[in-house]
Design a protein around this motif. Structure first.
Motif, mmCIF file in Angstrom:
data_model
loop_
_atom_site.group_PDB
_atom_site.id
_atom_site.type_symbol
_atom_site.label_atom_id
_atom_site.label_comp_id
_atom_site.label_asym_id
_atom_site.label_seq_id
_atom_site.Cartn_x
_atom_site.Cartn_y
_atom_site.Cartn_z
ATOM 1 N N LYS A 36 0.834 -1.203 0.000
ATOM 2 C CA LYS A 36 0.000 0.000 0.000
ATOM 3 C C LYS A 36 0.866 1.249 0.000
ATOM 4 C CE LYS A 36 -4.269 -1.532 0.373
ATOM 5 N NZ LYS A 36 -5.197 -1.294 -0.703
ATOM 6 N N CYS A 37 0.319 2.311 -0.603
ATOM 7 C CA CYS A 37 1.034 3.577 -0.650
ATOM 8 C C CYS A 37 0.032 4.687 -0.352
ATOM 9 C CB CYS A 37 1.667 3.761 -2.029
ATOM 10 S SG CYS A 37 2.820 5.141 -2.114
ATOM 11 N N TYR A 38 0.249 5.383 0.769
ATOM 12 C CA TYR A 38 -0.643 6.440 1.204
ATOM 13 C C TYR A 38 0.111 7.756 1.321
ATOM 14 C CZ TYR A 38 -3.793 2.691 2.909
ATOM 15 O OH TYR A 38 -4.614 1.596 3.025
ATOM 16 N N VAL A 39 -0.601 8.850 1.068
ATOM 17 C CA VAL A 39 -0.099 10.198 1.322
ATOM 18 C C VAL A 39 -1.189 10.917 2.102
ATOM 19 C CG1 VAL A 39 0.555 12.413 0.295
ATOM 20 C CG2 VAL A 39 1.299 10.286 -0.782
ATOM 21 N N ALA A 40 -0.810 11.564 3.194
ATOM 22 C CA ALA A 40 -1.778 12.335 3.981
ATOM 23 C C ALA A 40 -1.579 13.818 3.722
ATOM 24 C CB ALA A 40 -1.614 12.029 5.468
ATOM 25 N N ILE A 41 -2.701 14.524 3.728
ATOM 26 C CA ILE A 41 -2.686 15.982 3.600
ATOM 27 C C ILE A 41 -3.692 16.521 4.601
ATOM 28 C CG2 ILE A 41 -2.930 17.966 2.068
ATOM 29 C CD1 ILE A 41 -2.748 16.052 -0.306
ATOM 30 N N LYS A 42 -3.211 17.402 5.475
ATOM 31 C CA LYS A 42 -4.056 17.959 6.540
ATOM 32 C C LYS A 42 -4.788 16.836 7.272
ATOM 33 C CE LYS A 42 -5.028 22.654 4.911
ATOM 34 N NZ LYS A 42 -6.129 23.574 4.602
ATOM 35 N N GLY A 43 -4.079 15.737 7.517
ATOM 36 C CA GLY A 43 -4.634 14.644 8.303
ATOM 37 C C GLY A 43 -5.483 13.641 7.552
ATOM 38 N N LYS A 44 -5.920 13.969 6.338
ATOM 39 C CA LYS A 44 -6.683 13.012 5.531
ATOM 40 C C LYS A 44 -5.705 12.117 4.784
ATOM 41 C CE LYS A 44 -11.048 15.230 4.467
ATOM 42 N NZ LYS A 44 -11.917 15.737 3.410
ATOM 43 N N VAL A 45 -5.993 10.822 4.761
ATOM 44 C CA VAL A 45 -5.088 9.855 4.152
ATOM 45 C C VAL A 45 -5.655 9.411 2.804
ATOM 46 C CG1 VAL A 45 -3.904 7.655 4.427
ATOM 47 C CG2 VAL A 45 -4.347 9.089 6.438
ATOM 48 N N THR A 83 6.347 17.481 6.352
ATOM 49 C CA THR A 83 5.812 17.439 7.704
ATOM 50 C C THR A 83 4.340 17.815 7.659
ATOM 51 O OG1 THR A 83 6.188 19.754 8.301
ATOM 52 C CG2 THR A 83 8.060 18.248 8.585
ATOM 53 N N PRO A 84 3.598 17.488 8.726
ATOM 54 C CA PRO A 84 2.181 17.838 8.746
ATOM 55 C C PRO A 84 1.909 19.309 9.046
ATOM 56 C CG PRO A 84 2.750 16.460 10.641
ATOM 57 C CD PRO A 84 3.982 16.603 9.810
#
Length: 121
Positions: A36-45, A83-84
């Protein structure tokens, strides 16, 4: 404005999920070994599995398995920017970050939220 973010090929997305994903689980979803490959943006994955640019060796692999909010706002692929933290970005960078959210939300399924994220709006 909405037209410029439309995918070239139609995409059928599943309803967004709010399942909690720990930072450790997110880190493991880095596309290594075909996983699996995930990217989060502003906490949404977002699930970017199978997209070559996010896989090992791809130009955006630096974002894989991480919350890349700051880097996306800064249009940076520097590891130190991945970073987040985005709240202190300049207004123009915040607009860029929101454009990335629009881009991702039209292409990739939301599979959850980063557990304990403090960078959501």
């Amino acid at each position: 404005m909405s037209g410029r973010f439309e995918p070239k090929e139609p995409v059928t997305l599943e309803p967004p999920k709010n399942d909690p994903i720990t930072v450790e689980e997110l880190a493991k979803a880095n596309g290594a070994d075909g996983g699996k490959c995930y990217v989060a943006i502003k906490g949404k994955v977002y699930d970017v599995t199978g997209k070559p640019m996010y896989q090992p060796g791809g130009s955006y692999h630096v974002f894989a398995g991480k919350d890349a909010s700051r880097a996306l706002g800064k249009t940076s692929t520097k590891p130190e920017d991945v970073t987040p933290d985005w709240q202190d970005l300049e207004e123009k960078e915040k607009e860029t970050l929101n454009d990335w959210i629009t881009f991702f939300s039209k292409r990739y399924n939301v599979v959850g939220v980063v557990a304990g994220a403090t960078n959501m709006e």
